[in-house]
Design a protein around this motif. Sequence first.
Motif, short mmCIF file in Angstrom:
data_model
loop_
_atom_site.label_atom_id
_atom_site.label_comp_id
_atom_site.label_asym_id
_atom_site.label_seq_id
_atom_site.Cartn_x
_atom_site.Cartn_y
_atom_site.Cartn_z
N PRO A 16 41.92 35.66 28.41
CA PRO A 16 40.70 35.95 29.18
C PRO A 16 40.30 37.42 29.04
CG PRO A 16 42.59 35.76 30.65
CD PRO A 16 43.07 35.34 29.28
N ILE A 17 39.03 37.69 29.21
CA ILE A 17 38.54 39.07 29.17
C ILE A 17 38.47 39.59 30.60
CG2 ILE A 17 36.64 40.58 28.49
CD1 ILE A 17 35.80 38.43 26.47
N PRO A 18 39.22 40.64 30.94
CA PRO A 18 39.17 41.18 32.30
C PRO A 18 37.75 41.57 32.70
CG PRO A 18 41.00 42.14 31.07
CD PRO A 18 40.18 41.38 30.09
N HIS A 19 37.44 41.42 33.99
CA HIS A 19 36.09 41.72 34.47
C HIS A 19 35.69 43.16 34.17
CE1 HIS A 19 35.75 37.84 36.31
NE2 HIS A 19 36.75 38.05 37.17
N GLU A 20 36.63 44.09 34.36
CA GLU A 20 36.28 45.49 34.15
C GLU A 20 35.96 45.80 32.68
OE1 GLU A 20 40.85 45.21 34.27
OE2 GLU A 20 39.12 44.33 35.31
N VAL A 21 36.63 45.09 31.75
CA VAL A 21 36.35 45.27 30.32
C VAL A 21 34.96 44.73 29.99
CG1 VAL A 21 37.02 44.60 27.98
CG2 VAL A 21 38.77 45.22 29.67
N LEU A 22 34.66 43.53 30.48
CA LEU A 22 33.35 42.95 30.21
C LEU A 22 32.24 43.79 30.83
CD1 LEU A 22 31.86 40.62 28.86
CD2 LEU A 22 32.16 39.29 30.97
N LEU A 23 32.52 44.36 32.01
CA LEU A 23 31.51 45.20 32.66
C LEU A 23 31.21 46.43 31.81
CD1 LEU A 23 29.75 45.66 35.15
CD2 LEU A 23 31.70 46.82 36.24
N ARG A 24 32.24 47.04 31.24
CA ARG A 24 32.02 48.23 30.40
C ARG A 24 31.18 47.88 29.17
NH1 ARG A 24 37.52 49.56 31.78
NH2 ARG A 24 38.31 48.71 29.78
N VAL A 25 31.43 46.72 28.61
CA VAL A 25 30.67 46.27 27.43
C VAL A 25 29.20 46.06 27.80
CG1 VAL A 25 30.37 44.36 25.81
CG2 VAL A 25 32.66 45.27 26.26
N LEU A 26 28.96 45.43 28.94
CA LEU A 26 27.58 45.17 29.37
C LEU A 26 26.87 46.46 29.76
CD1 LEU A 26 28.16 41.90 31.41
CD2 LEU A 26 26.97 42.10 29.21
N GLU A 27 27.62 47.39 30.36
CA GLU A 27 27.00 48.68 30.69
C GLU A 27 26.57 49.42 29.42
OE1 GLU A 27 30.10 50.46 32.99
OE2 GLU A 27 29.21 49.88 34.92
N ALA A 28 27.39 49.35 28.40
CA ALA A 28 27.03 49.99 27.14
C ALA A 28 25.76 49.36 26.56
CB ALA A 28 28.18 49.86 26.14
N ALA A 29 25.67 48.03 26.64
CA ALA A 29 24.48 47.35 26.14
C ALA A 29 23.25 47.78 26.93
CB ALA A 29 24.67 45.84 26.23
N HIS A 30 23.42 47.94 28.23
CA HIS A 30 22.30 48.27 29.11
C HIS A 30 21.82 49.70 28.93
CE1 HIS A 30 19.56 47.64 32.36
NE2 HIS A 30 20.15 48.53 33.16
N THR A 31 22.62 50.56 28.30
CA THR A 31 22.20 51.95 28.07
C THR A 31 21.49 52.11 26.74
OG1 THR A 31 24.33 52.52 27.06
CG2 THR A 31 24.11 52.86 29.44
N ALA A 32 21.18 51.00 26.06
CA ALA A 32 20.52 51.06 24.76
C ALA A 32 19.12 51.66 24.89
CB ALA A 32 20.43 49.66 24.14
N LEU A 127 26.26 46.64 22.54
CA LEU A 127 27.26 45.70 23.04
C LEU A 127 28.36 45.48 22.02
CD1 LEU A 127 26.48 42.35 24.88
CD2 LEU A 127 28.18 42.44 23.06
N TRP A 128 27.96 45.31 20.78
CA TRP A 128 28.90 45.02 19.71
C TRP A 128 29.88 46.17 19.49
CZ3 TRP A 128 26.33 41.35 15.81
CH2 TRP A 128 27.28 40.64 15.10
N LEU A 129 29.34 47.39 19.45
CA LEU A 129 30.20 48.55 19.23
C LEU A 129 31.14 48.77 20.41
CD1 LEU A 129 27.59 50.96 17.62
CD2 LEU A 129 29.47 49.80 16.47
N ALA A 130 30.63 48.58 21.63
CA ALA A 130 31.49 48.73 22.80
C ALA A 130 32.60 47.68 22.80
CB ALA A 130 30.65 48.63 24.07
N ALA A 131 32.25 46.46 22.40
CA ALA A 131 33.26 45.40 22.33
C ALA A 131 34.34 45.77 21.33
CB ALA A 131 32.59 44.08 21.96
N ARG A 132 33.92 46.30 20.19
CA ARG A 132 34.90 46.68 19.16
C ARG A 132 35.84 47.76 19.70
NH1 ARG A 132 38.52 47.61 16.84
NH2 ARG A 132 38.96 47.85 14.61
N ALA A 133 35.30 48.70 20.45
CA ALA A 133 36.13 49.76 21.03
C ALA A 133 37.14 49.20 22.02
CB ALA A 133 35.24 50.80 21.71
N GLU A 134 36.81 48.07 22.64
CA GLU A 134 37.72 47.42 23.60
C GLU A 134 38.67 46.44 22.92
OE1 GLU A 134 37.96 48.10 26.72
OE2 GLU A 134 36.09 49.11 27.29
N GLY A 135 38.60 46.34 21.59
CA GLY A 135 39.44 45.40 20.87
C GLY A 135 38.93 43.97 20.91
N LEU A 136 37.66 43.80 21.23
CA LEU A 136 37.06 42.47 21.30
C LEU A 136 36.28 42.17 20.01
CD1 LEU A 136 35.61 42.64 24.92
CD2 LEU A 136 37.50 41.17 24.18
N GLY A 137 36.41 40.96 19.56
CA GLY A 137 35.60 40.51 18.44
C GLY A 137 34.31 39.89 18.95
#
Length: 560
Positions: A16-32, A127-137
């Motif tokens: 599972p993807i922890p909520h805090e990790v997914l939140l960071r990914v979505l925040e990065a997307a929202h700062t586009a 979103l994609w780059l933030a996910a990669r930084a978190e080790g997410l594909g």
Amino acid sequence: MMRERRDIRKGFRTDPIPHEVLLRVLEAAHTAPSVGHSQPWDFVVIRSAETRRTMHELAQKQREAYAKSLPKGRAKQFKELKIEAILDTPVNIVVTADPTRGGRHTLGRHTQPQMAPYSSALAVENLWLAARAEGLGVGWVSFFDEREMVRALGLPEHLEVVAYLCVGYVDEFPEEPELMQAGWSQRRPLAWVVHEETYGRRALPGEAPHDLLSETVASIRPLDAKALGEAWERQKRMTKPAGALGMLEIISAQLSGLSRVCPPPIPEPAAVAIFAGDHGVHAQGVTPWPQEVTTQMVANFLGGGAVCNAFANQVGAEVCVIDVGVAGDLPATPGLLPRKVRPGTDDLSVGPAMSREEAIAAIEVGIETARDLVAAGNKALLTGEMGIANTTVSAALISVFTGVDPAEVTGRGTGINDETHARKVEVVRRALELHQPDPADPIGVLAAIGGLEHAAIVGLLLGGASLRTPVILDGVSAGAAALVARAIAPEALSACIAGHRSAEPGHVAALNKLGLRPLVDLDLRLGEGTGALLALPLVQSAARAMHEVATFDSAGVTEK
């Protein structure tokens, strides 16, 4: 991080993807960034197994529809590809664009309303780059009918779906994109896509602009001697008498030398590039066919109703039609590449067919076409052409580069009578007397008496050779173009395979001069790439034999 980002379809874990990790990914997307600070995006996060099953079924339906649309060569390759990981990932994210957000006066959308989905695409990248930084594909799924997806997910009807993303932890990130690893496509070099000041003036920062033709010619190299030697040695060890496969043994060695590896890659998938152009010499009455037939036949190619389409369907090749110089206007149509240098040539019997600059531009259309088709994953290129009166031009070119009299190389084209044939010979002779073309200046010859489609075929041959990709030649127009290509870069012939021998006498003269032996001899005189298409399975068989035929040692067969 950007270099390591990958579109992932395989190797996802169920963690599972922890909520805090997914939140960071979505925040990065929202700062586009977004045009006019419109922020038109929304993110629909999907975890439900039931919803993901529904989306998987929709994607499968579109996958099947796409597979049916592909040429057989591509379809075989596509069958092995995994194109989505909807069920394999714990989270799916739908990224949308709201074209109404901000009202009708949103800054930056007055003349370009498409800025809303473009802005949302920037959010996808973040979103994609933030996910990669978190080790997410992340895997982007585009096999959907957009309106069908909107209804299935219960989205407001006015939203546009920009991306459906599959997100999860992966075992590893591949060093190369998965589609490159599968041979589906290749990465285009940066130097191909950077232009300085004007389109076509290619230059990387800090470098002087480079000439596409000169760059291409400089990159053409001879066949690899080591791979050639290995191919001939392997032929000796294969379970057959030496020389029993005749010309196919020569072709397999050529393919090995070209690819620098033995056994060579099987040249599949393949594409036939049909260059279309009109000719001013048509005004001299060298053919009874009206000039508008060129435009009509291009429409026929695009509609799938020509002989080349039937042959391409049979052998599994893609048909690519390029307007390099059709006199008529062609509407935008799937499968048509609009690359018109000019609407037809001038009459070569009263003046130059085109300028030197236009001849070079048409050659570069061919080079660019070779680059596009090879970067798209094609392993073989086939020449094709369409242009009423183009056999007159071919005869003139062949006469110049072979030294054979026009009467001996000028054929009957589409089946003209004796009177028209005599006129055609006289027109060719008059053109040569007028221009006195010098074969030592091949581009000058093209400008004086060539055709735009001939020049583009020259470029296709040069481009294919520079990319070490085999080019199967069609008939008389391809033979004429090959003579020009050889005069520009002699080593370009190392990539050329003569698909067939046309009934046109000029083609025999051209092949003899080139030293090429045709694979097929059926008295064809149609053009369109038909002879090259018929030869394609022979070339593929030559390569396949190198892969699949056992050696005497491996099969336990006693040699003589």
